[in-house]
Structure formats: structure tokens, C-alpha cells
Motif scaffolding. Structure first.
Motif, PDB file in Angstrom:
ATOM      1  N   SER A 114       0.824  -1.217   0.000  1.00  0.00           N
ATOM      2  CA  SER A 114       0.000   0.000   0.000  1.00  0.00           C
ATOM      3  C   SER A 114       0.856   1.264   0.000  1.00  0.00           C
ATOM      4  O   SER A 114       0.524   2.250  -0.676  1.00  0.00           O
ATOM      5  CB  SER A 114      -0.935  -0.005   1.212  1.00  0.00           C
ATOM      6  N   GLN A 115       1.964   1.227   0.754  1.00  0.00           N
ATOM      7  CA  GLN A 115       2.827   2.412   0.802  1.00  0.00           C
ATOM      8  C   GLN A 115       3.435   2.706  -0.569  1.00  0.00           C
ATOM      9  O   GLN A 115       3.467   3.864  -1.012  1.00  0.00           O
ATOM     10  CB  GLN A 115       3.929   2.181   1.845  1.00  0.00           C
ATOM     11  N   THR A 116       3.902   1.650  -1.260  1.00  0.00           N
ATOM     12  CA  THR A 116       4.492   1.840  -2.592  1.00  0.00           C
ATOM     13  C   THR A 116       3.441   2.281  -3.595  1.00  0.00           C
ATOM     14  O   THR A 116       3.675   3.207  -4.386  1.00  0.00           O
ATOM     15  CB  THR A 116       5.151   0.530  -3.069  1.00  0.00           C
ATOM     16  N   TYR A 117       2.283   1.644  -3.551  1.00  0.00           N
ATOM     17  CA  TYR A 117       1.232   1.959  -4.524  1.00  0.00           C
ATOM     18  C   TYR A 117       0.740   3.398  -4.368  1.00  0.00           C
ATOM     19  O   TYR A 117       0.646   4.147  -5.348  1.00  0.00           O
ATOM     20  CB  TYR A 117       0.066   0.979  -4.359  1.00  0.00           C
ATOM     21  N   LEU A 118       0.441   3.787  -3.137  1.00  0.00           N
ATOM     22  CA  LEU A 118      -0.101   5.129  -2.905  1.00  0.00           C
ATOM     23  C   LEU A 118       0.919   6.209  -3.229  1.00  0.00           C
ATOM     24  O   LEU A 118       0.569   7.272  -3.759  1.00  0.00           O
ATOM     25  CB  LEU A 118      -0.568   5.256  -1.454  1.00  0.00           C
ATOM     26  N   SER A 119       2.189   5.948  -2.915  1.00  0.00           N
ATOM     27  CA  SER A 119       3.211   6.955  -3.214  1.00  0.00           C
ATOM     28  C   SER A 119       3.357   7.164  -4.721  1.00  0.00           C
ATOM     29  O   SER A 119       3.630   8.290  -5.168  1.00  0.00           O
ATOM     30  CB  SER A 119       4.551   6.537  -2.612  1.00  0.00           C
ATOM     31  N   VAL A 155       0.871   6.529  -7.184  1.00  0.00           N
ATOM     32  CA  VAL A 155      -0.324   7.119  -7.818  1.00  0.00           C
ATOM     33  C   VAL A 155      -0.540   8.561  -7.376  1.00  0.00           C
ATOM     34  O   VAL A 155      -1.253   9.315  -8.045  1.00  0.00           O
ATOM     35  CB  VAL A 155      -1.582   6.275  -7.522  1.00  0.00           C
ATOM     36  N   ARG A 156       0.051   8.947  -6.246  1.00  0.00           N
ATOM     37  CA  ARG A 156      -0.071  10.335  -5.792  1.00  0.00           C
ATOM     38  C   ARG A 156       1.034  11.225  -6.347  1.00  0.00           C
ATOM     39  O   ARG A 156       0.997  12.448  -6.170  1.00  0.00           O
ATOM     40  CB  ARG A 156      -0.027  10.383  -4.261  1.00  0.00           C
ATOM     41  N   ALA A 157       2.009  10.617  -7.006  1.00  0.00           N
ATOM     42  CA  ALA A 157       3.123  11.400  -7.549  1.00  0.00           C
ATOM     43  C   ALA A 157       2.643  12.314  -8.675  1.00  0.00           C
ATOM     44  O   ALA A 157       1.739  11.959  -9.451  1.00  0.00           O
ATOM     45  CB  ALA A 157       4.212  10.456  -8.065  1.00  0.00           C
ATOM     46  N   THR A 209      -0.809  10.826 -16.888  1.00  0.00           N
ATOM     47  CA  THR A 209      -2.148  10.265 -17.102  1.00  0.00           C
ATOM     48  C   THR A 209      -3.085  11.303 -17.687  1.00  0.00           C
ATOM     49  O   THR A 209      -3.847  11.021 -18.619  1.00  0.00           O
ATOM     50  CB  THR A 209      -2.716   9.720 -15.777  1.00  0.00           C
ATOM     51  N   LEU A 210      -3.035  12.517 -17.143  1.00  0.00           N
ATOM     52  CA  LEU A 210      -3.905  13.586 -17.630  1.00  0.00           C
ATOM     53  C   LEU A 210      -3.606  13.925 -19.084  1.00  0.00           C
ATOM     54  O   LEU A 210      -4.531  14.136 -19.890  1.00  0.00           O
ATOM     55  CB  LEU A 210      -3.733  14.830 -16.749  1.00  0.00           C
ATOM     56  N   ILE A 211      -2.333  13.948 -19.445  1.00  0.00           N
ATOM     57  CA  ILE A 211      -1.964  14.263 -20.835  1.00  0.00           C
ATOM     58  C   ILE A 211      -2.513  13.211 -21.796  1.00  0.00           C
ATOM     59  O   ILE A 211      -3.095  13.541 -22.844  1.00  0.00           O
ATOM     60  CB  ILE A 211      -0.431  14.369 -20.962  1.00  0.00           C
ATOM     61  N   ILE A 212      -2.360  11.928 -21.443  1.00  0.00           N
ATOM     62  CA  ILE A 212      -2.857  10.861 -22.317  1.00  0.00           C
ATOM     63  C   ILE A 212      -4.377  10.905 -22.417  1.00  0.00           C
ATOM     64  O   ILE A 212      -4.948  10.727 -23.509  1.00  0.00           O
ATOM     65  CB  ILE A 212      -2.398   9.484 -21.806  1.00  0.00           C
ATOM     66  N   VAL A 213      -5.060  11.148 -21.296  1.00  0.00           N
ATOM     67  CA  VAL A 213      -6.530  11.236 -21.319  1.00  0.00           C
ATOM     68  C   VAL A 213      -6.982  12.392 -22.207  1.00  0.00           C
ATOM     69  O   VAL A 213      -7.935  12.259 -22.991  1.00  0.00           O
ATOM     70  CB  VAL A 213      -7.080  11.391 -19.883  1.00  0.00           C
ATOM     71  N   ILE A 234       3.167  -3.212 -10.514  1.00  0.00           N
ATOM     72  CA  ILE A 234       2.292  -3.799 -11.539  1.00  0.00           C
ATOM     73  C   ILE A 234       0.895  -3.199 -11.439  1.00  0.00           C
ATOM     74  O   ILE A 234       0.279  -2.847 -12.447  1.00  0.00           O
ATOM     75  CB  ILE A 234       2.246  -5.337 -11.386  1.00  0.00           C
ATOM     76  N   LEU A 235       0.392  -3.045 -10.204  1.00  0.00           N
ATOM     77  CA  LEU A 235      -0.942  -2.473 -10.026  1.00  0.00           C
ATOM     78  C   LEU A 235      -0.965  -1.004 -10.436  1.00  0.00           C
ATOM     79  O   LEU A 235      -1.976  -0.525 -10.986  1.00  0.00           O
ATOM     80  CB  LEU A 235      -1.379  -2.625  -8.571  1.00  0.00           C
ATOM     81  N   VAL A 236       0.130  -0.273 -10.196  1.00  0.00           N
ATOM     82  CA  VAL A 236       0.194   1.129 -10.627  1.00  0.00           C
ATOM     83  C   VAL A 236       0.085   1.219 -12.151  1.00  0.00           C
ATOM     84  O   VAL A 236      -0.671   2.039 -12.697  1.00  0.00           O
ATOM     85  CB  VAL A 236       1.505   1.792 -10.132  1.00  0.00           C
ATOM     86  N   SER A 237       0.835   0.364 -12.857  1.00  0.00           N
ATOM     87  CA  SER A 237       0.781   0.380 -14.321  1.00  0.00           C
ATOM     88  C   SER A 237      -0.602  -0.012 -14.825  1.00  0.00           C
ATOM     89  O   SER A 237      -1.122   0.581 -15.779  1.00  0.00           O
ATOM     90  CB  SER A 237       1.843  -0.559 -14.900  1.00  0.00           C
ATOM     91  N   LEU A 238      -1.223  -1.006 -14.176  1.00  0.00           N
ATOM     92  CA  LEU A 238      -2.575  -1.420 -14.586  1.00  0.00           C
ATOM     93  C   LEU A 238      -3.606  -0.351 -14.241  1.00  0.00           C
ATOM     94  O   LEU A 238      -4.606  -0.201 -14.944  1.00  0.00           O
ATOM     95  CB  LEU A 238      -2.936  -2.749 -13.907  1.00  0.00           C
ATOM     96  N   THR A 239      -3.368   0.384 -13.154  1.00  0.00           N
ATOM     97  CA  THR A 239      -4.274   1.491 -12.806  1.00  0.00           C
ATOM     98  C   THR A 239      -4.250   2.563 -13.892  1.00  0.00           C
ATOM     99  O   THR A 239      -5.302   3.055 -14.327  1.00  0.00           O
ATOM    100  CB  THR A 239      -3.865   2.107 -11.458  1.00  0.00           C
TER     101      THR A 239
END
Length: 412
Positions: free
Chosen positions: A9-14, A16-18, A25-29, A237-242
Motif C-alpha cells: 500500500s505504501q508503494t502503490y499510494l506513493s 499514484v499520488r506522484a 495520465t492527464l496528458i494521455i486522457v 504492476i498495479l500502478v501500471s494497470l491502474t
């Protein structure tokens, strides 16, 4: 399990919050929504106004014939007899001569290119019909004007005939590639390549930074090294899939909000029996490809003890992903099932790129595609096991250089 979840959770949240994650992500969207409105954006910069009416100044026979041809082309332009005036969104077609036919097209504004092509095509067809009538040709003779010649090849036999026919029989059959399936393949391969390059570097940096900063000494005192590494790999892996999931959601929203009928008709995008299979296998290979390459990146990151060695350690990931990318891209419009494609599709590091290409071919069996999935799953398990073993043995190593770490691990 609690220690795994805490690191995960610590790795994932750090991540996705970066800011880098959010901005990319915003640029691609935004690019997805821009692409969905591409035709409207082009229309903003296109000063030409579409014609609604084409007035014709000619005799009744020409007008009738021209109107019939325009109707056959299914155009939105109304063809009427000239009344001497030309208003907005209207054009005047004047027949200047009949032998040969010559025309003048006048309008008060620029005519769009697609409508100009339609009008020119209709005029060429009318001119062809008038020429046929002037020459008094029968329907059979008129058909012969556009019929291709019949060619019979009578080439002397030679000793090389057998070898030539044998090579022809061994050559892969060419098939007509569906445009929509090709676009799905391109999107899959390109997205996979860029996500691999991005996140492979990130997970390698995560592993290497902890080792070089000696933070790992405190971590392993409370968390087993293997648990810590698996949590890191799973989180990345979950960050990339997110991020991939956000792109897919943006595409679905764009499809729901905007009308794609004009873009689909312009580019001739039509699904076939292979499209659904192509989508399913593309998603599967995309996910498995990301998992495999990120696992290998963690494995390679486990070797190093200095940040200066990171790029050298991750070079195989960049090199093999680039080779797989080029094999897939450069064989789309050739034979998508030649010997190079067949062999490379069974090489684990190339499988996620090349197998979606083979899925385009309707002659590729489901067993072949499933074998590719099994190869990737086995490779992922092996990569994670190796990464865990190497990480456990080198986590507290201070040896400088990849090869020194390799020698030390081999001795252990």
C-alpha cells in the motif's frame, strides 16, 4: 500478510499520488478526447463550407444523367437546374462544350476536398457515358472498355520449376488485414512498449535506491526481503494497470459522449469475426507482458548496489522490448505469420509483442495463442522466483558492479 500489505500500500499510494503519474495520465486522457474530436477540430481550421446545392446550367439530358450519377454516389449535395443565382453553400456547374466535354464550376466559397472529388468522379462518369453513346457502343462493348486484359502465361519449363513451385507452396499465405484489427494491434503494442520503458525504470530505481541508501538494513529487520520485494513488484504492476485502466475508462467515455460514425465511415473501420478475439488476446498479452517485464526489471535491479549501474542493468529490458516492438510493427503489412514471427512469438521476451500480431491472422489456431499465454505465465513465475532468490542473497551486499555481485551470488 500484514507486512506485505503495508509495503504494498505504501508503494502503490506513493506512486499514484506522484505528480509525474497524474500529469502523464492527464496528458494521455486529454489526447484521447482530442482524438475523439479530431474531425471537429479539423473542421474548426477548415474555412470551407460544405455544399448543399449544386445548380447545373445545361440541357435536360445532361442534367438528368448527372443527377442520376450523383444519386448513385450517395452524396448529400442536391442537384437542381440553374435559376441564374448562386447563394451561400451553393455552386454553379456550367457545361461549356460537348466535343469534348468541358465544364466550369463556380462558387462563392471554397469547396471541401471530399465534395470536389465526388463532383469530379460524377463528371468523369457522365463523360464516359456520353462518349459511349456517341460511339454507339453496345453494353457488352462498353463493359469491355474497363475490363482487365486476360493474360495466359505459357513459360517454358526449366529445371528450376519444381524448386520454384515448392518454395511458393512453403511461402506463407497472405491475407487481407482488417483496418480495425490493425489499429487494435498498434494501440496494444505501442501502449505496452511505453509503459514497459516507463515502469521498468521506476521499479529498478525503487529496488536500487533502497539498497544504495542503506534503508534496506532497517526494512529487512522487520520485513523478510522476499516479502518486501514481492510487495514492491505487485504494487508497481498495479500502478501500471491502474494507469492503463484509466486510459480504457477515458476511451469508453469518449465513445459514449462523441459520435464516431463520421470517423468510422471515413477510415472504413468495420469489425469482422476476428475483432473480438483480437481484443481479448490483446488485453491478456498486454497485462502479461507488463507483469513479465516489470518482474525482470526487479530481478535486474536486485543485482546492483550503486545507482550508477542502474541503466547498465536495465539495458536488456530496453533492448529486448525494442526488438520485440520492431518485429511486430514491421511485419504488419507484410506476412504477419512468416518464419521470423512464428519463431519469435515463442520466445518469452518477444511473445507479448508478437503474439497479438499472429492473432490478426484468422488461420492462427486458438491453441497457438493459448500456448503463448502459458509461456508468459511460466516465464513470470520463473522471473519472480529468480528475483526473490537474488534479492535475498544480495540485499545487504556492498559489492560494486553487476558482475561482482553475480560472482558472489553464484558462490553462495
Amino acid at each position: 500478510m500484514s507486512k506485505f500489505l503495508a509495503t504494498f500500500s505504501q508503494t502503490y499510494l506513493s506512486k499514484v499520488r506522484a505528480k509525474s503519474f497524474m500529469i502523464s495520465t492527464l496528458i494521455i486522457v486529454l489526447l484521447i478526447f482530442v482524438g475523439a474530436n479530431f474531425d471537429k477540430i479539423i473542421g474548426i481550421f477548415d474555412s470551407s463550407e460544405e455544399l448543399t446545392t449544386l445548380k447545373v446550367e445545361s440541357d435536360a439530358a445532361f442534367l438528368t444523367q448527372f443527377e442520376a450519377v450523383m444519386d448513385a454516389l450517395e452524396t448529400d449535395i442536391d442537384v437542381t437546374e440553374s435559376d441564374g443565382e448562386t447563394g451561400s453553400a451553393e455552386a454553379l456547374l456550367t457545361v461549356e462544350g460537348t466535343e469534348p466535354l468541358s465544364f466550369t464550376l463556380a462558387a462563392n466559397q471554397e469547396i471541401p476536398a471530399d465534395q470536389m472529388n465526388t463532383i469530379e468522379t460524377a463528371l468523369a462518369e457522365v463523360q464516359r457515358n456520353i462518349t459511349i453513346e456517341a460511339l454507339n457502343l453496345s453494353p457488352e462493348e462498353a463493359q469491355q472498355l474497363s475490363a482487365p486484359p486476360e493474360i495466359t502465361y505459357d513459360i517454358a519449363s526449366s529445371a528450376d520449376d519444381f524448386a520454384e513451385s515448392e518454395s511458393d507452396s512453403m511461402a506463407p499465405e497472405m491475407f487481407e488485414t482488417n483496418i480495425l484489427n490493425t489499429i487494435i494491434f498498434y494501440v496494444t503494442v505501442i501502449v505496452m512498449f511505453f509503459i514497459i520503458i516507463n515502469y521498468a525504470s521506476q521499479i529498478g530505481t525503487e529496488v536500487a535506491m533502497e539498497k544504495t541508501s542503506r534503508v534496506i538494513e532497517m526494512i529487512v529487520s522487520s520485513v523478510p526481503p522476499v516479502t518486501h520485494l514481492l510487495a514492491k513488484i505487485s504494487a508497481m504492476i498495479l500502478v501500471s494497470l491502474t494507469q492503463l485502466g484509466l486510459f480504457i475508462i477515458a476511451i469508453v467515455i469518449a465513445i459514449q459522449l462523441f459520435d464516431f460514425s463520421s470517423i468510422i465511415s471515413d477510415f472504413g473501420l468495420e469489425s469482422d469475426d476476428q475483432t473480438l478475439t483480437m481484443i481479448i488476446y490483446s488485453v491478456i498479452y498486454l497485462i502479461l507482458g507488463l507483469v513479465l517485464y516489470l518482474s525482470i526489471s526487479a530481478l535486474l535491479g536486485s543485482f546492483i548496489s550503486r545507482m550508477e549501474d542502474l541503466q547498465q542493468a536495465l539495458l536488456p529490458v530496453t533492448m529486448f522490448s525494442l526488438i520485440g516492438f520492431y518485429i511486430a510493427i514491421f511485419n504488419v503489412f507484410g506476412s504477419a505469420d512468416n518464419m521470423l514471427v512464428k519463431i519469435s512469438s515463442y520466445i518469452p521476451l518477444f511473445t507479448p509483442f508478437v503474439m497479438p500480431l499472429r492473432a490478426i491472422n484468422p488461420d492462427t489456431s486458438q491453441i497457438t495463442l493459448l500456448i503463448g499465454i502459458l509461456i508468459l505465465i511460466a516465464s513470470i513465475i520463473l522471473a519472480i522466483m529468480l528475483a526473490a532468490s537474488i534479492y535475498r542473497n544480495s540485499v545487504l551486499s556492498t559489492s560494486n558492479g553487476i558482475f561482482k555481485n553475480l560472482k558472489r551470488i553464484r558462490k553462495e
